[in-house]
Design a protein around this motif. Sequence first.
Motif, PDB file in Angstrom:
ATOM      1  N   ALA A  39       0.826  -1.208   0.000  1.00 42.92           N
ATOM      2  CA  ALA A  39       0.000   0.000   0.000  1.00 42.92           C
ATOM      3  C   ALA A  39       0.863   1.262   0.000  1.00 42.92           C
ATOM      4  O   ALA A  39       1.986   1.269   0.516  1.00 42.92           O
ATOM      5  N   LYS A  40       0.347   2.315  -0.614  1.00 41.30           N
ATOM      6  CA  LYS A  40       1.000   3.630  -0.640  1.00 41.30           C
ATOM      7  C   LYS A  40       2.440   3.540  -1.130  1.00 41.30           C
ATOM      8  O   LYS A  40       3.339   4.196  -0.596  1.00 41.30           O
ATOM      9  N   ALA A  41       2.645   2.733  -2.165  1.00 37.40           N
ATOM     10  CA  ALA A  41       3.992   2.579  -2.721  1.00 37.40           C
ATOM     11  C   ALA A  41       4.458   3.866  -3.393  1.00 37.40           C
ATOM     12  O   ALA A  41       5.628   4.257  -3.274  1.00 37.40           O
ATOM     13  N   HIS A  42       3.544   4.537  -4.121  1.00 39.10           N
ATOM     14  CA  HIS A  42       3.861   5.799  -4.796  1.00 39.10           C
ATOM     15  C   HIS A  42       2.676   6.748  -4.663  1.00 39.10           C
ATOM     16  O   HIS A  42       1.559   6.405  -5.062  1.00 39.10           O
ATOM     17  N   GLU A  43       2.917   7.927  -4.131  1.00 38.37           N
ATOM     18  CA  GLU A  43       1.861   8.930  -4.057  1.00 38.37           C
ATOM     19  C   GLU A  43       1.433   9.338  -5.464  1.00 38.37           C
ATOM     20  O   GLU A  43       2.257   9.448  -6.364  1.00 38.37           O
ATOM     21  N   GLN A  44       0.145   9.527  -5.663  1.00 37.65           N
ATOM     22  CA  GLN A  44      -0.463   9.942  -6.926  1.00 37.65           C
ATOM     23  C   GLN A  44      -0.463   8.839  -7.984  1.00 37.65           C
ATOM     24  O   GLN A  44      -0.894   9.065  -9.107  1.00 37.65           O
ATOM     25  N   GLY A  45       0.018   7.646  -7.655  1.00 34.56           N
ATOM     26  CA  GLY A  45      -0.090   6.535  -8.588  1.00 34.56           C
ATOM     27  C   GLY A  45       1.227   5.882  -8.946  1.00 34.56           C
ATOM     28  O   GLY A  45       2.263   6.540  -9.034  1.00 34.56           O
ATOM     29  N   ALA A  46       1.187   4.550  -9.138  1.00 36.33           N
ATOM     30  CA  ALA A  46       2.350   3.775  -9.580  1.00 36.33           C
ATOM     31  C   ALA A  46       2.199   3.467 -11.063  1.00 36.33           C
ATOM     32  O   ALA A  46       1.115   3.104 -11.523  1.00 36.33           O
ATOM     33  N   ASN A  47       3.288   3.607 -11.810  1.00 38.76           N
ATOM     34  CA  ASN A  47       3.215   3.491 -13.266  1.00 38.76           C
ATOM     35  C   ASN A  47       3.845   2.235 -13.850  1.00 38.76           C
ATOM     36  O   ASN A  47       3.419   1.758 -14.897  1.00 38.76           O
ATOM     37  N   ALA A  48       4.883   1.697 -13.209  1.00 34.38           N
ATOM     38  CA  ALA A  48       5.569   0.547 -13.793  1.00 34.38           C
ATOM     39  C   ALA A  48       6.288  -0.239 -12.711  1.00 34.38           C
ATOM     40  O   ALA A  48       6.591   0.280 -11.627  1.00 34.38           O
ATOM     41  N   VAL A  49       6.575  -1.503 -13.039  1.00 31.82           N
ATOM     42  CA  VAL A  49       7.276  -2.390 -12.112  1.00 31.82           C
ATOM     43  C   VAL A  49       8.202  -3.290 -12.917  1.00 31.82           C
ATOM     44  O   VAL A  49       7.905  -3.653 -14.056  1.00 31.82           O
ATOM     45  N   SER A  50       9.362  -3.633 -12.332  1.00 33.20           N
ATOM     46  CA  SER A  50      10.348  -4.462 -13.024  1.00 33.20           C
ATOM     47  C   SER A  50      11.116  -5.293 -12.002  1.00 33.20           C
ATOM     48  O   SER A  50      11.500  -4.789 -10.941  1.00 33.20           O
ATOM     49  N   TRP A  51      11.351  -6.575 -12.320  1.00 29.17           N
ATOM     50  CA  TRP A  51      12.023  -7.485 -11.397  1.00 29.17           C
ATOM     51  C   TRP A  51      13.537  -7.418 -11.541  1.00 29.17           C
ATOM     52  O   TRP A  51      14.070  -7.274 -12.640  1.00 29.17           O
ATOM     53  N   CYS A  52      14.208  -7.585 -10.413  1.00 30.53           N
ATOM     54  CA  CYS A  52      15.664  -7.691 -10.391  1.00 30.53           C
ATOM     55  C   CYS A  52      16.073  -9.078 -10.890  1.00 30.53           C
ATOM     56  O   CYS A  52      15.366 -10.061 -10.649  1.00 30.53           O
ATOM     57  N   PRO A  53      17.220  -9.190 -11.597  1.00 35.68           N
ATOM     58  CA  PRO A  53      17.730 -10.523 -11.926  1.00 35.68           C
ATOM     59  C   PRO A  53      17.913 -11.338 -10.651  1.00 35.68           C
ATOM     60  O   PRO A  53      18.161 -10.786  -9.577  1.00 35.68           O
ATOM     61  N   VAL A  54      17.779 -12.646 -10.750  1.00 39.28           N
ATOM     62  CA  VAL A  54      17.807 -13.489  -9.552  1.00 39.28           C
ATOM     63  C   VAL A  54      19.150 -13.403  -8.836  1.00 39.28           C
ATOM     64  O   VAL A  54      20.205 -13.308  -9.452  1.00 39.28           O
ATOM     65  N   GLN A  55      19.067 -13.413  -7.501  1.00 40.42           N
ATOM     66  CA  GLN A  55      20.236 -13.410  -6.640  1.00 40.42           C
ATOM     67  C   GLN A  55      20.168 -14.623  -5.726  1.00 40.42           C
ATOM     68  O   GLN A  55      19.222 -14.765  -4.950  1.00 40.42           O
ATOM     69  N   CYS A  56      21.148 -15.511  -5.818  1.00 35.33           N
ATOM     70  CA  CYS A  56      21.195 -16.685  -4.954  1.00 35.33           C
ATOM     71  C   CYS A  56      21.790 -16.275  -3.610  1.00 35.33           C
ATOM     72  O   CYS A  56      22.927 -15.807  -3.539  1.00 35.33           O
ATOM     73  N   VAL A  57      21.011 -16.415  -2.532  1.00 34.83           N
ATOM     74  CA  VAL A  57      21.479 -16.003  -1.207  1.00 34.83           C
ATOM     75  C   VAL A  57      21.979 -17.175  -0.380  1.00 34.83           C
ATOM     76  O   VAL A  57      22.673 -16.983   0.613  1.00 34.83           O
ATOM     77  N   SER A  58      21.623 -18.414  -0.758  1.00 39.56           N
ATOM     78  CA  SER A  58      22.137 -19.591  -0.061  1.00 39.56           C
ATOM     79  C   SER A  58      21.946 -20.813  -0.940  1.00 39.56           C
ATOM     80  O   SER A  58      21.077 -20.841  -1.800  1.00 39.56           O
ATOM     81  N   ALA A  59      22.791 -21.821  -0.717  1.00 38.70           N
ATOM     82  CA  ALA A  59      22.707 -23.059  -1.492  1.00 38.70           C
ATOM     83  C   ALA A  59      23.042 -24.236  -0.593  1.00 38.70           C
ATOM     84  O   ALA A  59      23.999 -24.972  -0.809  1.00 38.70           O
ATOM     85  N   ASP A  60      22.254 -24.416   0.456  1.00 34.11           N
ATOM     86  CA  ASP A  60      22.492 -25.488   1.416  1.00 34.11           C
ATOM     87  C   ASP A  60      22.000 -26.817   0.859  1.00 34.11           C
ATOM     88  O   ASP A  60      20.845 -26.947   0.445  1.00 34.11           O
ATOM     89  N   ALA A  61      22.901 -27.816   0.890  1.00 35.24           N
ATOM     90  CA  ALA A  61      22.559 -29.179   0.465  1.00 35.24           C
ATOM     91  C   ALA A  61      21.925 -29.196  -0.926  1.00 35.24           C
ATOM     92  O   ALA A  61      21.018 -29.971  -1.210  1.00 35.24           O
ATOM     93  N   GLY A  62      22.419 -28.289  -1.773  1.00 38.09           N
ATOM     94  CA  GLY A  62      21.918 -28.252  -3.141  1.00 38.09           C
ATOM     95  C   GLY A  62      20.588 -27.555  -3.302  1.00 38.09           C
ATOM     96  O   GLY A  62      20.071 -27.440  -4.406  1.00 38.09           O
ATOM     97  N   ASP A  63      20.003 -27.074  -2.199  1.00 36.75           N
ATOM     98  CA  ASP A  63      18.717 -26.376  -2.255  1.00 36.75           C
ATOM     99  C   ASP A  63      18.978 -24.877  -2.295  1.00 36.75           C
ATOM    100  O   ASP A  63      19.331 -24.265  -1.292  1.00 36.75           O
ATOM    101  N   ARG A  64      18.800 -24.281  -3.448  1.00 34.45           N
ATOM    102  CA  ARG A  64      19.113 -22.865  -3.617  1.00 34.45           C
ATOM    103  C   ARG A  64      17.972 -21.974  -3.129  1.00 34.45           C
ATOM    104  O   ARG A  64      16.805 -22.295  -3.305  1.00 34.45           O
ATOM    105  N   SER A  65      18.349 -20.850  -2.528  1.00 36.29           N
ATOM    106  CA  SER A  65      17.378 -19.859  -2.077  1.00 36.29           C
ATOM    107  C   SER A  65      17.669 -18.545  -2.789  1.00 36.29           C
ATOM    108  O   SER A  65      18.822 -18.102  -2.841  1.00 36.29           O
ATOM    109  N   TYR A  66      16.624 -17.927  -3.344  1.00 37.89           N
ATOM    110  CA  TYR A  66      16.799 -16.714  -4.129  1.00 37.89           C
ATOM    111  C   TYR A  66      16.101 -15.536  -3.464  1.00 37.89           C
ATOM    112  O   TYR A  66      15.062 -15.685  -2.822  1.00 37.89           O
TER     113      TYR A  66
END
Length: 277
Positions: A123-150
Motif C-alpha cells: 500500500a501507498k507505494a507511490h503517491e499519486q499513482g504507480a506506473n511501472a514495475v520491473s524485477w531484479c535478476p535473480v540473486q542466490c542467497v544460499s545453497a544449502d545441500a543443493g537447495d538454492r534460495s533466491y
Amino acid sequence: MMHNSISMEIGWLRVPVKSNGYIVPIAELAGHTATVWQLSWAHPDFGGLLASAGYDRRVIIWTENNGRWQKSHEWTGHEASVNSISFAPHQLGLVLATASADCSLGILEFNPQTAQWMESKIAKAHEQGANAVSWCPVQCVSADAGDRSYRKRLASCGNDKLVKIWTVDENGEWVMEKSLAGHSDYVRDVAWCPVVNHTTYTIASCGQDQMVILWRCNENGEWNAKLLEKAHGALWHVSWSVCGSILSVSGEDNKIVLWRENLQGQWQRMDDAEGKN
C-alpha cells in the motif's frame, strides 16, 4: 507460437500465429471491459501462461491447454487502473507483480501445494499513482545441500517522481529498500537490466521530464545516477535487450532510440528510427 507479437484492443486480446507466411489470430481473449494496458508472459516452465492488465482494474491470467485459451485467474484487488504487470524470474516461482494508479503495488504468487493464488499489496507505494514495475535478476542467497534460495527484489516508479526498490525481509514482508530521487516529473517507466555485471546492478528509468536516467549499484550497495539523455518530449518506455547490452527508449516524439555502452564505460547513441504515419 509467437510470444512477442500480441495485439491489444479495448476489452480483448488477440494471440497470433504464423501460417503459410501470414500472421493470423488463433485466439481472441475476451475478459476486460476497458483498455488493456500491458501483457506479460510467464516462463515456459509454467506452460502457456499470459497475464493482462487494464484500465478496468482487472488483472487476468490466461492459460493455454491443447491450443485453447481460457481465463485461469482474475484479480480485482486494485481500486484504479492497473498500469503495469511483470512475471518474476522463474527461479522465484510463479509470481506476478502489478503497479496501479491507486498508488499500490500488487503481488500474486501461485502456491503449487494448494493450487491457489496468494494475493497481497504494497500500500501507498507511490503517491499519486504507480506506473511501472520491473524485477531484479535473480540473486542466490544460499545453497544449502543443493537447495538454492533466491532473493525477491523489484523496482517500481510513479507520479511522485521516484524510483523505488523493494525486497522481502526476514519475516516475508515486502519493504522498501531504497528510494531513488532524480526525476523532476512523473516517472513513466522503469526497467532492471537483466544482466548483473561484476555484482553491479543497473536500472533505467524515463519520464515526463524528458530524461533517461541510469541508476547503478556498486558492490557496497551505493546507488549512483547518470543522466543518459534529455529528449525533446516526454518519454514513455525503456527496455533492455536480453543480453543487457542495448537499451531502447521511446517517447512522444515518435522515435525509438538505441543506446550501447562501450568498453570505456561510455554510453553511445546507436541509431534512431522515426515513426512515419
